[in-house]
Write a protein that holds these residues in place. Structure first.
Motif, PDB file in Angstrom:
ATOM      1  N   LEU A  95      20.210  35.401  16.335  1.00  0.00           N
ATOM      2  CA  LEU A  95      19.120  35.112  15.179  1.00  0.00           C
ATOM      3  C   LEU A  95      18.619  36.645  14.575  1.00  0.00           C
ATOM      4  N   SER A  96      18.698  37.662  15.520  1.00  0.00           N
ATOM      5  CA  SER A  96      17.966  38.842  15.247  1.00  0.00           C
ATOM      6  C   SER A  96      19.046  39.469  14.259  1.00  0.00           C
ATOM      7  N   GLN A 154      19.021  37.501  10.944  1.00  0.00           N
ATOM      8  CA  GLN A 154      17.717  37.063  10.182  1.00  0.00           C
ATOM      9  C   GLN A 154      17.750  37.300   8.988  1.00  0.00           C
ATOM     10  N   VAL A 206      14.019  35.160   7.274  1.00  0.00           N
ATOM     11  CA  VAL A 206      12.961  35.678   8.148  1.00  0.00           C
ATOM     12  C   VAL A 206      13.074  37.414   8.656  1.00  0.00           C
ATOM     13  N   THR A 207      11.786  37.842   9.291  1.00  0.00           N
ATOM     14  CA  THR A 207      11.870  39.136   9.433  1.00  0.00           C
ATOM     15  C   THR A 207      11.569  39.406  11.038  1.00  0.00           C
ATOM     16  N   GLU A 208      11.582  40.563  11.364  1.00  0.00           N
ATOM     17  CA  GLU A 208      11.436  40.923  12.790  1.00  0.00           C
ATOM     18  C   GLU A 208      10.048  40.592  13.249  1.00  0.00           C
ATOM     19  N   ASP A 267       8.387  37.970  12.409  1.00  0.00           N
ATOM     20  CA  ASP A 267       8.589  36.583  12.460  1.00  0.00           C
ATOM     21  C   ASP A 267       9.400  35.978  13.591  1.00  0.00           C
ATOM     22  N   LEU A 268      10.239  36.808  14.136  1.00  0.00           N
ATOM     23  CA  LEU A 268      11.171  36.684  15.434  1.00  0.00           C
ATOM     24  C   LEU A 268      10.287  37.032  16.663  1.00  0.00           C
ATOM     25  N   HIS A 277       3.178  33.827  10.018  1.00  0.00           N
ATOM     26  CA  HIS A 277       4.755  33.947  10.464  1.00  0.00           C
ATOM     27  C   HIS A 277       5.098  32.461  10.919  1.00  0.00           C
ATOM     28  N   LEU A 307       8.732  30.627   9.891  1.00  0.00           N
ATOM     29  CA  LEU A 307       9.591  30.153  10.657  1.00  0.00           C
ATOM     30  C   LEU A 307       9.846  28.523  10.415  1.00  0.00           C
ATOM     31  N   ILE A 327      23.739  29.738  13.517  1.00  0.00           N
ATOM     32  CA  ILE A 327      23.105  31.200  13.669  1.00  0.00           C
ATOM     33  C   ILE A 327      24.237  32.014  14.335  1.00  0.00           C
TER      34      ILE A 327
END
Length: 366
Positions: A4-5, A8, A13-15, A17-18, A63, A67, A109
């Motif tokens: 997912l990273s 993303q 989504v951003t880092e 958010d993760l 955040h 998600l 993903i």
């Protein structure tokens, strides 16, 4: 989470958010999502912020909303908006954040992450090709100035090489790199036609007499390939790589310089390449593109190929690869063989010239 990273961007989504999602996963009691386990976690906002090293509650909630909007998380709200678990005999009902969307979209993903890796690989490969084309243009400008001095085309080539080098310092998009490659290809073909002249015929790589002529020319040259001067051409039973005399001086490898061996001689000694790659090969960047094309089919890993490029330079690594293709049936482990040659190149003990000479001598003796 690793996949997912990587993907993303595809999910918006951003880092950060993760990071919040990772914090929520830490409240899940099991080692992995799935199975018959309940995938709802119900920590308080305070507990989540503490788990995220003191992130402000407003930031954390923002955040979480991203998600949920991305479909990676679902809210399961209680009647009063609180997060808790309630048991009714054997039945257990939890209210909080449902992690099941993340589990259900695992395959999606993974596919998105693989697509990102493929796009990055295309970008890296295209950038390398453009860099090689820039070097081809700079070399043609110097050579053209010697054979046809005073022609304005050579100044145009030098300017284009300088502008391309400046552009490559930036992070270019795939479209920008593709447009740059198209411009460079047009300019390279025009320059090559000017140098070769309208009556130049394409070399016939199947003509043994032509190969013999090229081989004799190499033997008489004193500054063509330092590794060939004392070793001489290989006989029909020679190994693919010729050993140098102990007293021979070995040049320090310079990956910034194009090989001294002519490209047409490489193509002549490696006719099997035409079976797997049907494009024209008139410049070094085209040979590099062909080598990248056949490398996966030879069972050579990307890491071994990248290491060879770092130690030998892209052009010499491409020569080695197509020479290995010519004797592919005789090489037990192509990846291991390439790594062995890479180690020699890193120590300054390898030159690709003897490989090509051995192949040509072998064909002439056949």
């Amino acid at each position: 989470m690793r996949e997912l990273s990587k993907a993303q961007g595809a999910f918006g989504v951003t880092e950060r958010d993760l990071t919040v999602l990772q914090g929520l996963l830490s409240f899940f009691p099991g080692d992995a999502l799935g199975g018959n386990a309940e995938m709802v976690v119900f920590p308080s906002n305070k507990a989540i912020c503490e788990r995220l090293n003191g992130m402000p509650c407003s930031t954390m909630r923002r955040h979480l909303a991203r998600l949920v909007e991305a479909g990676l998380l679902a809210r399961r709200d209680s009647p009063n908006g609180k997060r808790y678990v309630r048991k009714h005999g054997e039945e257990r009902v939890a209210f909080g954040f449902d992690l099941s969307p993340l589990y259900c979209r695992a395959e999606e993903i993974a596919r998105a992450a693989e697509a990102v890796r493929e796009a990055e690989d295309r970008m890296r490969r295209l950038r390398e090709v453009v860099s090689l084309m820039r070097r081809d243009i700079a070399a043609l400008a110097e050579f053209g100035e010697e054979v046809q001095p005073g022609l304005g085309l050579w100044h145009q080539l030098r300017d284009k090489a300088a502008l391309t080098a400046r552009a490559l310092r930036r992070k270019l998009s795939l479209e920008d790199l593709s447009a740059c490659r198209t411009d460079l290809e047009t300019l390279l073909d025009h320059a090559r036609n000017v140098i070769d002249g309208p009556e130049t015929e394409k070399m016939n790589t199947n003509d043994a007499l032509s190969e013999h002529h090229h081989l004799n020319s190499i033997k008489d040259s004193t500054d063509f390939e330092p590794a060939l001067n004392k070793g001489g051409p290989a006989g029909p039973g020679s190994e693919l790589e010729l050993e140098l005399e102990p007293e021979a001086e070995i040049e320090e490898p310079d990956i910034r310089r194009a090989p001294r061996i002519p490209l047409h001689l490489v193509i002549s000694g490696c006719p099997s390449l035409k079976t797997f790659y049907h494009g024209d090969i008139r410049h070094w960047h085209q040979l590099f593109d062909a080598a990248c094309h056949v490398r996966p089919a030879m069972g050579i890993s990307a890491s071994a190929w990248e290491e060879a490029q770092r130690c030998m330079g892209p052009e010499q690594a491409s020569i080695v690869l197509v020479a290995m293709l010519e004797r592919f049936a005789e090489i037990r482990s192509p990846g291991g063989y390439l790594r062995a040659l890479t180690s020699k190149a890193a120590a300054g003990e390898f030159s690709c010239g003897p490989m090509v000479m051995a192949l040509i001598a072998r064909r002439n003796a056949a």
